[in-house]
Design a protein around this motif. Structure first.
Motif, mmCIF file in Angstrom:
data_model
loop_
_atom_site.group_PDB
_atom_site.id
_atom_site.type_symbol
_atom_site.label_atom_id
_atom_site.label_comp_id
_atom_site.label_asym_id
_atom_site.label_seq_id
_atom_site.Cartn_x
_atom_site.Cartn_y
_atom_site.Cartn_z
ATOM 1 N N ASP B 68 -33.102 22.341 7.647
ATOM 2 C CA ASP B 68 -32.622 21.713 8.878
ATOM 3 C C ASP B 68 -32.335 22.740 9.955
ATOM 4 O O ASP B 68 -32.655 22.534 11.127
ATOM 5 C CB ASP B 68 -31.366 20.879 8.593
ATOM 6 C CG ASP B 68 -31.683 19.602 7.838
ATOM 7 O OD1 ASP B 68 -30.779 19.046 7.193
ATOM 8 O OD2 ASP B 68 -32.847 19.164 7.902
ATOM 9 N N TYR B 72 -34.334 22.373 13.355
ATOM 10 C CA TYR B 72 -33.602 21.789 14.479
ATOM 11 C C TYR B 72 -32.902 22.776 15.387
ATOM 12 O O TYR B 72 -32.480 22.416 16.481
ATOM 13 C CB TYR B 72 -32.556 20.798 13.956
ATOM 14 C CG TYR B 72 -33.147 19.579 13.311
ATOM 15 C CD1 TYR B 72 -32.834 19.238 12.003
ATOM 16 C CD2 TYR B 72 -34.029 18.766 14.009
ATOM 17 C CE1 TYR B 72 -33.368 18.112 11.417
ATOM 18 C CE2 TYR B 72 -34.567 17.640 13.422
ATOM 19 C CZ TYR B 72 -34.226 17.318 12.122
ATOM 20 O OH TYR B 72 -34.756 16.211 11.539
ATOM 21 N N CYS B 73 -32.704 24.013 14.936
ATOM 22 C CA CYS B 73 -31.860 24.899 15.731
ATOM 23 C C CYS B 73 -32.602 26.094 16.303
ATOM 24 O O CYS B 73 -31.998 27.102 16.643
ATOM 25 C CB CYS B 73 -30.646 25.349 14.911
ATOM 26 S SG CYS B 73 -29.679 23.932 14.352
ATOM 27 N N MET B 238 -30.143 15.101 18.165
ATOM 28 C CA MET B 238 -28.998 14.703 17.339
ATOM 29 C C MET B 238 -28.318 15.905 16.704
ATOM 30 O O MET B 238 -27.092 16.007 16.694
ATOM 31 C CB MET B 238 -29.465 13.733 16.240
ATOM 32 C CG MET B 238 -29.785 12.354 16.750
ATOM 33 S SD MET B 238 -28.373 11.547 17.517
ATOM 34 C CE MET B 238 -27.362 11.218 16.091
ATOM 35 N N GLN B 239 -29.137 16.837 16.170
ATOM 36 C CA GLN B 239 -28.539 18.008 15.526
ATOM 37 C C GLN B 239 -27.798 18.887 16.529
ATOM 38 O O GLN B 239 -26.790 19.504 16.216
ATOM 39 C CB GLN B 239 -29.614 18.841 14.817
ATOM 40 C CG GLN B 239 -29.855 18.446 13.368
ATOM 41 C CD GLN B 239 -28.728 18.825 12.429
ATOM 42 O OE1 GLN B 239 -27.960 19.744 12.703
ATOM 43 N NE2 GLN B 239 -28.602 18.111 11.322
ATOM 44 N N TYR B 242 -24.488 16.918 17.509
ATOM 45 C CA TYR B 242 -23.526 16.827 16.409
ATOM 46 C C TYR B 242 -23.942 17.825 15.347
ATOM 47 O O TYR B 242 -24.470 17.441 14.307
ATOM 48 C CB TYR B 242 -23.503 15.408 15.841
ATOM 49 C CG TYR B 242 -23.258 14.345 16.887
ATOM 50 C CD1 TYR B 242 -24.305 13.556 17.384
ATOM 51 C CD2 TYR B 242 -21.991 14.141 17.426
ATOM 52 C CE1 TYR B 242 -24.094 12.585 18.349
ATOM 53 C CE2 TYR B 242 -21.765 13.189 18.405
ATOM 54 C CZ TYR B 242 -22.817 12.426 18.866
ATOM 55 O OH TYR B 242 -22.625 11.471 19.833
ATOM 56 N N PRO B 243 -23.711 19.096 15.563
ATOM 57 C CA PRO B 243 -24.198 20.127 14.640
ATOM 58 C C PRO B 243 -23.724 19.864 13.210
ATOM 59 O O PRO B 243 -22.557 19.517 12.989
ATOM 60 C CB PRO B 243 -23.559 21.418 15.183
ATOM 61 C CG PRO B 243 -23.275 21.118 16.599
ATOM 62 C CD PRO B 243 -22.930 19.664 16.681
ATOM 63 N N GLY B 244 -24.611 19.972 12.277
ATOM 64 C CA GLY B 244 -24.265 19.771 10.875
ATOM 65 C C GLY B 244 -24.103 18.317 10.498
ATOM 66 O O GLY B 244 -23.616 18.007 9.410
ATOM 67 N N CYS B 245 -24.530 17.378 11.356
ATOM 68 C CA CYS B 245 -24.344 15.970 11.034
ATOM 69 C C CYS B 245 -25.289 15.562 9.925
ATOM 70 O O CYS B 245 -26.322 16.159 9.718
ATOM 71 C CB CYS B 245 -24.610 15.095 12.258
ATOM 72 S SG CYS B 245 -26.347 14.957 12.714
ATOM 73 N N ASP B 246 -24.840 14.550 9.145
ATOM 74 C CA ASP B 246 -25.769 13.919 8.196
ATOM 75 C C ASP B 246 -25.382 12.467 8.058
ATOM 76 O O ASP B 246 -24.292 12.045 8.470
ATOM 77 C CB ASP B 246 -25.771 14.651 6.835
ATOM 78 C CG ASP B 246 -24.429 14.621 6.165
ATOM 79 O OD1 ASP B 246 -23.708 15.626 6.220
ATOM 80 O OD2 ASP B 246 -24.087 13.576 5.581
ATOM 81 N N TRP B 247 -26.276 11.655 7.445
ATOM 82 C CA TRP B 247 -26.042 10.195 7.365
ATOM 83 C C TRP B 247 -24.930 9.895 6.387
ATOM 84 O O TRP B 247 -24.996 10.363 5.258
ATOM 85 C CB TRP B 247 -27.318 9.486 6.925
ATOM 86 C CG TRP B 247 -28.467 9.710 7.830
ATOM 87 C CD1 TRP B 247 -29.584 10.430 7.548
ATOM 88 C CD2 TRP B 247 -28.619 9.265 9.174
ATOM 89 N NE1 TRP B 247 -30.425 10.410 8.626
ATOM 90 C CE2 TRP B 247 -29.875 9.725 9.639
ATOM 91 C CE3 TRP B 247 -27.833 8.485 10.044
ATOM 92 C CZ2 TRP B 247 -30.340 9.440 10.914
ATOM 93 C CZ3 TRP B 247 -28.299 8.218 11.301
ATOM 94 C CH2 TRP B 247 -29.551 8.707 11.735
#
Lengths: 121, 247
Positions: B68, B72-73, B238-239, B242-247
């Protein structure tokens, strides 16, 4: 004037199924035919009907069937047949086709008592 | 850390991910239901390939890197996807042609990668090769159907060829990290042309002057077209929010 009714999908008349009626004389080249799809599973011996799809030709039909009907490893072999090649019995004739067999139990092998000598045939 | 192996993994992963993101825009908008499913199946295959290589790259980098964080980063200048994968969809003709040109290339690249002494690389290549063979077959048939189709489909396919051909040269100009790990992408060009040319002929498409056109480069070293920025902005939103987000 004789009207010939062709059944495209099983025994559902095309009037209720929403497909083009057989009496239509010219179908535009853009109409892709409907294909019936049969898949044999990994452990199976026979191809089972799983659904239908539209495709321009047989090659595309097989690829579409692979894309749509084998996503979850439902099968390892695909048959596609143009729907108009599938001929089905008419529901109105069910009475004369199938009811006579109901009370003819002597047609079942289990109806007969075999002598012991050949009981394990 | 072997930085060439790391960069090479990113190049393969980024290319698959960006093309996957591009194809994903067709979800729900395909010309026909079965083709909508076909293109999204291909997209899932591509994202799967990207994940495998990102996971490997993350183990090479260590320091808490993950698939990720790599996907994403990183910004445009860090993405190494080849330019062909970020070209816009335009229409179905250009989408299937882009898929055909890229999948044919992946077929040859993964065939060579299967022989790589690195076990992870060869294992991922072997698995991906089966997927890519289908992508090649599916897209090649569409190129033929549309090229040798109606006047409109032929016009669109010819335009797609003009739009995309200038991005094919980059595939065969090896970046420094490719040479360092022994992948000779220049040698793939002959084999790639042997796949592509018969299909273009069958599709009644001629290359003509395109064979001498100027070839764009830069993607493999982070210099991209104006297309990549908005693509990444949407993909990474989204990442980033909300850095480090997950469902």
């Amino acid at each position: 004037m004789i009207t010939i009714r062709k059944f495209y999908y099983g025994d559902i008349p095309e009037g209720t199924a929403g497909h083009a009626p057989a009496e239509k004389q010219d179908s535009p080249a853009t109409d892709w035919p409907l294909w019936e799809v049969f898949i044999r599973s990994k452990q199976g011996l026979d191809h089972k009907h799983v659904g239908s799809l539209h495709a321009a030709d047989a090659k595309m039909a097989i690829e579409n069937a692979r894309d749509v009907y084998t996503r979850r490893l439902e099968g390892v072999s695909i048959w596609v047949v143009e729907s108009k090649q599938v001929h089905a019995s008419s529901p109105q004739e069910a009475g004369e086709l199938y009811e006579p067999s109901v009370d003819k139990i002597y047609r079942h092998p289990t109806f007969y008592n075999l002598p012991d000598e050949v009981n394990y045939m | 850390m072997d930085s060439s192996l790391f960069d090479f993994s990113l190049y393969v992963a980024d290319s698959a991910l960006v093309l996957g993101q591009r194809n994903g825009a067709w979800c729900g908008h395909g010309p026909v239901l079965e083709q909508d499913i076909a293109i999204t199946n291909i997209t899932l295959d591509l994202i799967g390939q990207a994940r495998s290589f990102y996971q490997y790259a993350a183990t090479l980098q260590g320091k808490g890197a993950s698939e990720d964080s790599l996907a994403y980063c990183r910004g445009e200048r860090e993405f190494k996807n080849c330019l062909l994968t970020e070209t816009p969809n335009v229409d179905w003709a250009q989408t299937v042609l882009r898929q055909f040109l890229f999948s044919s290339f992946q077929c040859e690249l993964f065939t060579d990668m299967q022989q790589d002494p690195n076990h992870t690389v060869s294992a991922i290549a072997e698995k991906s090769l089966k997927e890519v063979n289908y992508h090649c077959r599916w897209s090649g048939e569409w190129v033929e159907r549309l090229g040798d189709g109606t006047p409109e489909s032929h016009r669109r396919m010819s335009q797609a060829l003009i739009n995309l051909w200038p991005y094919t040269g980059e595939l065969f100009k090896p970046a420094s990290y490719e040479k360092a790990i022994g992948i000779d992408s220049a040698a793939l060009q002959g084999r790639w042309m042997n796949r592509v040319q018969p299909v273009l002929e069958e599709a009644t498409l001629s290359l003509g002057n395109l064979l001498h056109v100027y070839m764009h480069t830069g993607g493999k070293s982070g210099i991209h077209t104006e297309e990549l920025g908005p693509l990444l902005a949407e993909m990474q939103y989204m990442q980033r929010m909300y850095p480090g987000c997950d469902w």
